[in-house]
Design an enzyme around this catalytic site. Structure first.
Site, PDB file in Angstrom:
ATOM      1  N   GLY A 142       0.830  -1.201   0.000  1.00 13.22           N
ATOM      2  CA  GLY A 142       0.000   0.000   0.000  1.00 13.22           C
ATOM      3  C   GLY A 142       0.860   1.245   0.000  1.00 13.22           C
TER       4      GLY A 142
ATOM      5  CD  GLU B  61       4.583  -3.586  -3.804  1.00 18.55           C
ATOM      6  OE1 GLU B  61       3.877  -2.835  -4.512  1.00 18.55           O
ATOM      7  OE2 GLU B  61       4.535  -4.822  -3.855  1.00 18.55           O
TER       8      GLU B  61
ATOM      9  CB  CYS C 244       3.206  -1.336  -7.068  1.00 12.42           C
ATOM     10  SG  CYS C 244       3.327  -3.080  -7.502  1.00 12.42           S
TER      11      CYS C 244
END
Length: 510
Positions: free
Chosen positions: A225, A249, A286
Site C-alpha cells: 500500500g 511495499e 505499483c
C-alpha cells in the site's frame, strides 16, 4: 447485535453507488480471538510437514477456481478492473499458490546445513545442524489494486502458509465482498485438509488492522500500500513491547529510460508502449513507469509526438476508490504546474458518477525537474523528462529515489548510454529490465519485487519463490539427539538439498 455503523459498504467505482458488503467491522475482541486461534494452530501447521502444507496450497487453488466466476464478478463490481483482467489475475493467484507448493516440496528454501563434529585449525567443533523454521502467525494486509493476487489469497498469504505460518488477513476496504468469497474458499480448504481453523483468519475494518499488528501473537506483518498506511502501521507496531518485522511495499516511481539510439530506431512504438503501460489498470500498478527520460532533438520529439497521439485519445480511467480518485484530482493539477507542458487524455463530464479520471503526461526539461515530480502519483499520470546529453541524463539518474523496477530502451547494437544507465539503475531499483515495460511481475523462482527506500523498507521480495524467506528464521541444533532433529537434518537421505560438511548434497546423491 451489530450496530448500523459497523456495517461495511461495498462501492462500485464506476458509479459510486454503495451497498452492504455483507460483512461487519471486526471487533477488537474478535481480532484477538483470531490471533489466539492462529497461535494455537501454529505448532500444528508446523508439525504437519511440507507435504501437508503443499496439499493445503493445492486445495486452496482448486477451491478458488471452483468459485472463480463468482469471485471475478464480485471483484469487477468492486474494482472496475474488468472481467478479462480479473480472470487473468485469478489464474496468477492460483498459479502462485501451486508454485509455492512446489517450492516447499523441493525444499531448498530450508537452507538445511549439517556440520558433523570434527577438527579444524581453530580446534574441536561440535555437531551443528541448522535450517529455517516458521516464525509464527503472520498478519497480511490486502492491496487495493490487486483484489486477488496481492490480497486475501495472494502471494503474502501463500508464502506464509508455505513457510508454516498461520495467517490473519486484514481485508482491504475496496473489495470486501471479493475478500469474503476468497476467505470462505481458503477456510474450507483448511477444514478439508484436517487442519485447525486458526490456520487462516480474516478481519475487516480500519481499527481491526491496528488491533491485528499490535496483538502479541502476531510475529510479522506484510503490507502492500501507500506510505500513509504503512506509516500508521509502523507507528502501531512501535508501541509493542516486542519488535516484529514489517515488510512493506510502499510506493515507486519506476523510471523508464529511452536512449538516443532507441528513439531514432522506434519512436512510435516507444510512445505507444509507454502510454499503454503507464495507464494500464488506471495507472494503479505499483510498477507503473511514472518517470520517462527521453532525449531532446528530433528523435525525442518523435517519441513525444507518439505519446501525444496515444494519450489524447485515451478514455478516462476508472480509479479503484473514492480516496484514490480524490487524491489524484488534488495532486494531478499541482504536478501539472511543475511541468512545462501537460498532455491530457479524454476527460469526463463534471457531473458524471463514479471515480473516473483523465490520463496525463507532464513534460519538463531535465534542467527544470523539481523534487515533487520525482514522487509517485497513483493513477494514470506520468512525467516525461527531456534530457540534452549524457551528462544531463546521468544527473537525473543520480537523483532518482529507490524503485521497484527500472526499464531501459536501448539501440539494437552497442549502446554506451544504455550500459551506463544500467550501472546506475542497478543501485536504485530492485529489477532492471531491457526493452520492455515494468508493469507485470512474473511469478517465478528468480523474481525480485522490492527495492531501495522508498519502494520498500526491506531487502526481501514480495513476489517469487524467495519471498517465503520473510516468514522464516534460522534455528541451529548443537549435539542434538537424532530423534529431536527435524527429518531434514537427520543423517541419510532427506529429500531436500543440503550442505553437508561444506559440500552441497542433492537428494539424488544418496
Amino acid at each position: 447485535m451489530t450496530a448500523v455503523s459497523d456495517v461495511l459498504l461495498s462501492v462500485d467505482p464506476r458509479t459510486g453507488t454503495a451497498e452492504s458488503a455483507g460483512v461487519t467491522a471486526t471487533s477488537s475482541e474478535t481480532v484477538a480471538e483470531a490471533c489466539e486461534a492462529a497461535c494455537a494452530a501454529y505448532p500444528v501447521l508446523m508439525a504437519a510437514g511440507r507435504t501437508s502444507r503443499a496439499g493445503l496450497l493445492e486445495e486452496i487453488a482448486t477451491r478458488l477456481e471452483a468459485r472463480g466466476e463468482r469471485i471475478v464478478a464480485a471483484a469487477d463490481r468492486e474494482t472496475a478492473l474488468g472481467a478479462v483482467r480479473l480472470r487473468g489475475e485469478l489464474v496468477r493467484t492460483c498459479y502462485q499458490l501451486r508454485m509455492f507448493a512446489q517450492v516447499i516440496v523441493e525444499g531448498s528454501y530450508l537452507e538445511a546445513v549439517i556440520d558433523h563434529a570434527g577438527e579444524n585449525p581453530v580446534g574441536a567443533t561440535p555437531d551443528l545442524r541448522s535450517l529455517l523454521v516458521p516464525i509464527g502467525p503472520v498478519a497480511v494486509f490486502g492491496a487495493s489494486n490487486f483484489p486477488l493476487a496481492f490480497s486475501v489469497p495472494g502471494g503474502d498469504t501463500a508464502a506464509a502458509l508455505a513457510a508454516g505460518c498461520p495467517v490473519v488477513v486484514k481485508a482491504h476496504s475496496s473489495h470486501l465482498r471479493t475478500s469474503a468469497l476468497c476467505a470462505q474458499a481458503i477456510s474450507e480448504a483448511v477444514a478439508a485438509r484436517g487442519l485447525p481453523a486458526g490456520v487462516f483468519g480474516v478481519v475487516y475494518g480500519q481499527q481491526a488492522g491496528i488491533d491485528l499488528v499490535t496483538h502479541p501473537d502476531i510475529t510479522a506483518v506484510a503490507f502492500t500500500g501507500g506510505h500513509g498506511g504503512g506509516a500508521a502501521l509502523r507507528a502501531a507496531i512501535a508501541t509493542r513491547s516486542d519488535p516484529i518485522p514489517f515488510y512493506g511495499e510502499l510506493g515507486s516511481v519506476n523510471p523508464l529510460i529511452v536512449t538516443p539510439a532507441a528513439a531514432a530506431d522506434r519512436p512510435e512504438a516507444l510512445g505507444a508502449g509507454l502510454v499503454e503501460s503507464a495507464t494500464l489498470g488506471g495507472g494503479q500498478f505499483c510498477t507503473k513507469p511514472g518517470l520517462a527520460l527521453i532525449p531532446g532533438g528530433a528523435d525525442g520529439d518523435a517519441v513525444l509526438d507518439a505519446i501525444d497521439s496515444a494519450l489524447t485519445v485515451r478514455a478516462p480511467q476508472v480509479l479503484l476508490n473514492e480516496g484514490i480518485a480524490r487524491t489524484y484530482a488534488d495532486r494531478a493539477p499541482v504536478l501539472s504546474t511543475a511541468g512545462a507542458d501537460t498532455i491530457t487524455g479524454r476527460t469526463t463530464a463534471q457531473d458524471e458518477p463514479g471515480f473516473a479520471a483523465a490520463a496525463r503526461a507532464i513534460v519538463v526539461d531535465a534542467a527544470d525537474l523539481t523534487d515533487i515530480l520525482l514522487e509517485e502519483c497513483f493513477g494514470p499520470l506520468f512525467v516525461v523528462v527531456r534530457y540534452r546529453d549524457d551528462a544531463e541524463l546521468h544527473g537525473v539518474l543520480t537523483r532518482l529515489p529507490g524503485s521497484l523496477a527500472a526499464a531501459i530502451h536501448g539501440g539494437a547494437g552497442a549502446d554506451p548510454v544504455r550500459d551506463a544507465a544500467a550501472a546506475v539503475l542497478g543501485q536504485r531499483s530492485g529489477r532492471v529490465l531491457f526493452d520492455g515495460y515494468p508493469t507485470g511481475v512474473a511469478v517465478s523462482w528468480a523474481q525480485h519485487h522490492g527495492g531501495p527506500w522508498p519502494a520498500t523498507n526491506t531487502q526481501f521480495t514480495s513476489v517469487g519463490a524467495t519471498s517465503i524467506r520473510r516468514f522464516l528464521r534460522p534455528l541451529a541444533f548443537q549435539s542434538a539427539p537424532e530423534q529431536l532433529l527435524p527429518e531434514e537434518l537427520r543423517d541419510g537421505p532427506a529429500g531436500v538439498p543440503r550442505r553437508v560438511d561444506g559440500r552441497l548434497v542433492l537428494p539424488d546423491d544418496y
